[in-house]
Design a protein around this motif. Structure first.
Motif, PDB file in Angstrom:
ATOM      1  N   TRP A  76       0.815  -1.214   0.000  1.00 47.00           N
ATOM      2  CA  TRP A  76       0.000   0.000   0.000  1.00 47.00           C
ATOM      3  C   TRP A  76       0.847   1.262   0.000  1.00 47.00           C
ATOM      4  O   TRP A  76       0.430   2.279  -0.547  1.00 47.00           O
ATOM      5  N   ALA A  77       2.020   1.223   0.625  1.00 44.13           N
ATOM      6  CA  ALA A  77       2.881   2.417   0.636  1.00 44.13           C
ATOM      7  C   ALA A  77       3.247   2.801  -0.791  1.00 44.13           C
ATOM      8  O   ALA A  77       3.220   3.983  -1.154  1.00 44.13           O
ATOM      9  N   LEU A  78       3.569   1.806  -1.610  1.00 47.34           N
ATOM     10  CA  LEU A  78       3.882   2.086  -3.018  1.00 47.34           C
ATOM     11  C   LEU A  78       2.651   2.579  -3.757  1.00 47.34           C
ATOM     12  O   LEU A  78       2.740   3.460  -4.622  1.00 47.34           O
ATOM     13  N   ALA A  79       1.497   2.032  -3.443  1.00 48.26           N
ATOM     14  CA  ALA A  79       0.257   2.475  -4.075  1.00 48.26           C
ATOM     15  C   ALA A  79      -0.008   3.942  -3.744  1.00 48.26           C
ATOM     16  O   ALA A  79      -0.385   4.724  -4.619  1.00 48.26           O
ATOM     17  N   HIS A  80       0.226   4.343  -2.484  1.00 44.02           N
ATOM     18  CA  HIS A  80       0.013   5.742  -2.090  1.00 44.02           C
ATOM     19  C   HIS A  80       0.973   6.673  -2.838  1.00 44.02           C
ATOM     20  O   HIS A  80       0.578   7.762  -3.275  1.00 44.02           O
ATOM     21  N   LEU A  81       2.218   6.243  -2.998  1.00 46.63           N
ATOM     22  CA  LEU A  81       3.186   7.048  -3.750  1.00 46.63           C
ATOM     23  C   LEU A  81       2.741   7.204  -5.200  1.00 46.63           C
ATOM     24  O   LEU A  81       2.833   8.292  -5.781  1.00 46.63           O
ATOM     25  N   ALA A  82       2.263   6.119  -5.792  1.00 51.40           N
ATOM     26  CA  ALA A  82       1.796   6.165  -7.182  1.00 51.40           C
ATOM     27  C   ALA A  82       0.569   7.057  -7.318  1.00 51.40           C
ATOM     28  O   ALA A  82       0.429   7.793  -8.304  1.00 51.40           O
ATOM     29  N   ILE A  83      -0.314   7.020  -6.336  1.00 52.02           N
ATOM     30  CA  ILE A  83      -1.506   7.871  -6.359  1.00 52.02           C
ATOM     31  C   ILE A  83      -1.094   9.338  -6.277  1.00 52.02           C
ATOM     32  O   ILE A  83      -1.613  10.186  -7.020  1.00 52.02           O
ATOM     33  N   ASP A  84      -0.149   9.655  -5.403  1.00 52.68           N
ATOM     34  CA  ASP A  84       0.341  11.033  -5.302  1.00 52.68           C
ATOM     35  C   ASP A  84       0.956  11.490  -6.630  1.00 52.68           C
ATOM     36  O   ASP A  84       0.712  12.615  -7.074  1.00 52.68           O
ATOM     37  N   ALA A  85       1.736  10.629  -7.246  1.00 53.37           N
ATOM     38  CA  ALA A  85       2.352  10.969  -8.533  1.00 53.37           C
ATOM     39  C   ALA A  85       1.283  11.181  -9.608  1.00 53.37           C
ATOM     40  O   ALA A  85       1.379  12.111 -10.414  1.00 53.37           O
ATOM     41  N   LYS A  86       0.244  10.354  -9.608  1.00 55.89           N
ATOM     42  CA  LYS A  86      -0.835  10.486 -10.589  1.00 55.89           C
ATOM     43  C   LYS A  86      -1.589  11.795 -10.371  1.00 55.89           C
ATOM     44  O   LYS A  86      -1.951  12.477 -11.325  1.00 55.89           O
ATOM     45  N   LYS A  87      -1.804  12.161  -9.114  1.00 54.76           N
ATOM     46  CA  LYS A  87      -2.485  13.431  -8.816  1.00 54.76           C
ATOM     47  C   LYS A  87      -1.663  14.614  -9.334  1.00 54.76           C
ATOM     48  O   LYS A  87      -2.224  15.554  -9.907  1.00 54.76           O
ATOM     49  N   ARG A  88      -0.334  14.562  -9.130  1.00 58.00           N
ATOM     50  CA  ARG A  88       0.529  15.638  -9.642  1.00 58.00           C
ATOM     51  C   ARG A  88       0.470  15.695 -11.166  1.00 58.00           C
ATOM     52  O   ARG A  88       0.371  16.776 -11.750  1.00 58.00           O
ATOM     53  N   GLU A  89       0.510  14.537 -11.797  1.00 58.81           N
ATOM     54  CA  GLU A  89       0.440  14.466 -13.266  1.00 58.81           C
ATOM     55  C   GLU A  89      -0.865  15.082 -13.771  1.00 58.81           C
ATOM     56  O   GLU A  89      -0.869  15.869 -14.716  1.00 58.81           O
ATOM     57  N   ILE A  90      -1.956  14.758 -13.126  1.00 57.58           N
ATOM     58  CA  ILE A  90      -3.260  15.288 -13.534  1.00 57.58           C
ATOM     59  C   ILE A  90      -3.310  16.795 -13.307  1.00 57.58           C
ATOM     60  O   ILE A  90      -3.814  17.536 -14.158  1.00 57.58           O
ATOM     61  N   SER A  91      -2.770  17.268 -12.190  1.00 54.37           N
ATOM     62  CA  SER A  91      -2.738  18.706 -11.916  1.00 54.37           C
ATOM     63  C   SER A  91      -1.968  19.452 -12.996  1.00 54.37           C
ATOM     64  O   SER A  91      -2.398  20.512 -13.466  1.00 54.37           O
ATOM     65  N   GLU A  92      -0.823  18.900 -13.368  1.00 54.78           N
ATOM     66  CA  GLU A  92      -0.017  19.529 -14.414  1.00 54.78           C
ATOM     67  C   GLU A  92      -0.771  19.550 -15.742  1.00 54.78           C
ATOM     68  O   GLU A  92      -0.751  20.559 -16.447  1.00 54.78           O
ATOM     69  N   ARG A  93      -1.441  18.458 -16.069  1.00 55.11           N
ATOM     70  CA  ARG A  93      -2.223  18.419 -17.308  1.00 55.11           C
ATOM     71  C   ARG A  93      -3.371  19.414 -17.262  1.00 55.11           C
ATOM     72  O   ARG A  93      -3.688  20.056 -18.260  1.00 55.11           O
ATOM     73  N   MET A  94      -3.999  19.548 -16.084  1.00 55.57           N
ATOM     74  CA  MET A  94      -5.094  20.510 -15.937  1.00 55.57           C
ATOM     75  C   MET A  94      -4.592  21.938 -16.153  1.00 55.57           C
ATOM     76  O   MET A  94      -5.267  22.749 -16.791  1.00 55.57           O
ATOM     77  N   THR A  95      -3.410  22.246 -15.643  1.00 54.28           N
ATOM     78  CA  THR A  95      -2.818  23.570 -15.820  1.00 54.28           C
ATOM     79  C   THR A  95      -2.573  23.842 -17.299  1.00 54.28           C
ATOM     80  O   THR A  95      -2.920  24.914 -17.808  1.00 54.28           O
ATOM     81  N   VAL A  96      -1.992  22.874 -17.976  1.00 53.38           N
ATOM     82  CA  VAL A  96      -1.726  23.014 -19.414  1.00 53.38           C
ATOM     83  C   VAL A  96      -3.028  23.180 -20.183  1.00 53.38           C
ATOM     84  O   VAL A  96      -3.152  24.055 -21.046  1.00 53.38           O
TER      85      VAL A  96
END
Length: 123
Positions: A76-96
């Motif tokens: 689950w720790a790795l899953a949480h890290l991946a979720i955080d990374a996905k959220k950042r990726e989506i935020s960046e795409r939303m900004t663009v």
């Protein structure tokens, strides 16, 4: 439980479960004769996979999260890290996309004023 029940409980398909096993996303399960026997932990993992896919994770990303997972405690720790990374990726795409949307509005307005005056010349 057999594969049909695991599929039903997890909301996936038998075909998907077999595919996840073939690509190593779902660890090999115990067999009873020629039948695969799934436990609740397998169903939980299938539910996680389905949810993650619906939220934009690709199977390759999920494979990285569960690399080396052989049915022990879920990483689950790795899953949480991946979720955080996905959220950042989506935020960046939303900004663009937001910036692109604003530029389209400007472009549309400039076309109404003068077809020759394009605010995107500087790009």
């Amino acid at each position: 439980m057999y594969i049909g029940e695991a599929a039903q409980r997890s909301g996936t398909t038998i075909k998907s479960i077999r595919h996840y096993e073939s690509i190593g996303l779902l660890p090999a399960v115990q067999r009873l004769g020629k039948y695969r026997v799934y436990d609740q932990q397998s169903v939980d993992l299938l539910i996680f996979i389905k949810c993650a896919q619906q939220l934009g994770f690709r199977l390759k990303e999920l494979q990285a999260i569960f690399a080396g997972y052989q049915g022990q405690a879920m990483p689950w720790a790795l899953a949480h890290l991946a979720i955080d990374a996905k959220k950042r990726e989506i935020s960046e795409r939303m900004t663009v996309l937001s910036r692109q949307h604003d530029q389209l509005i400007e472009f549309e307005a400039s076309l109404k004023q003068s077809r020759a005056d394009c605010p995107l010349k500087s790009l």
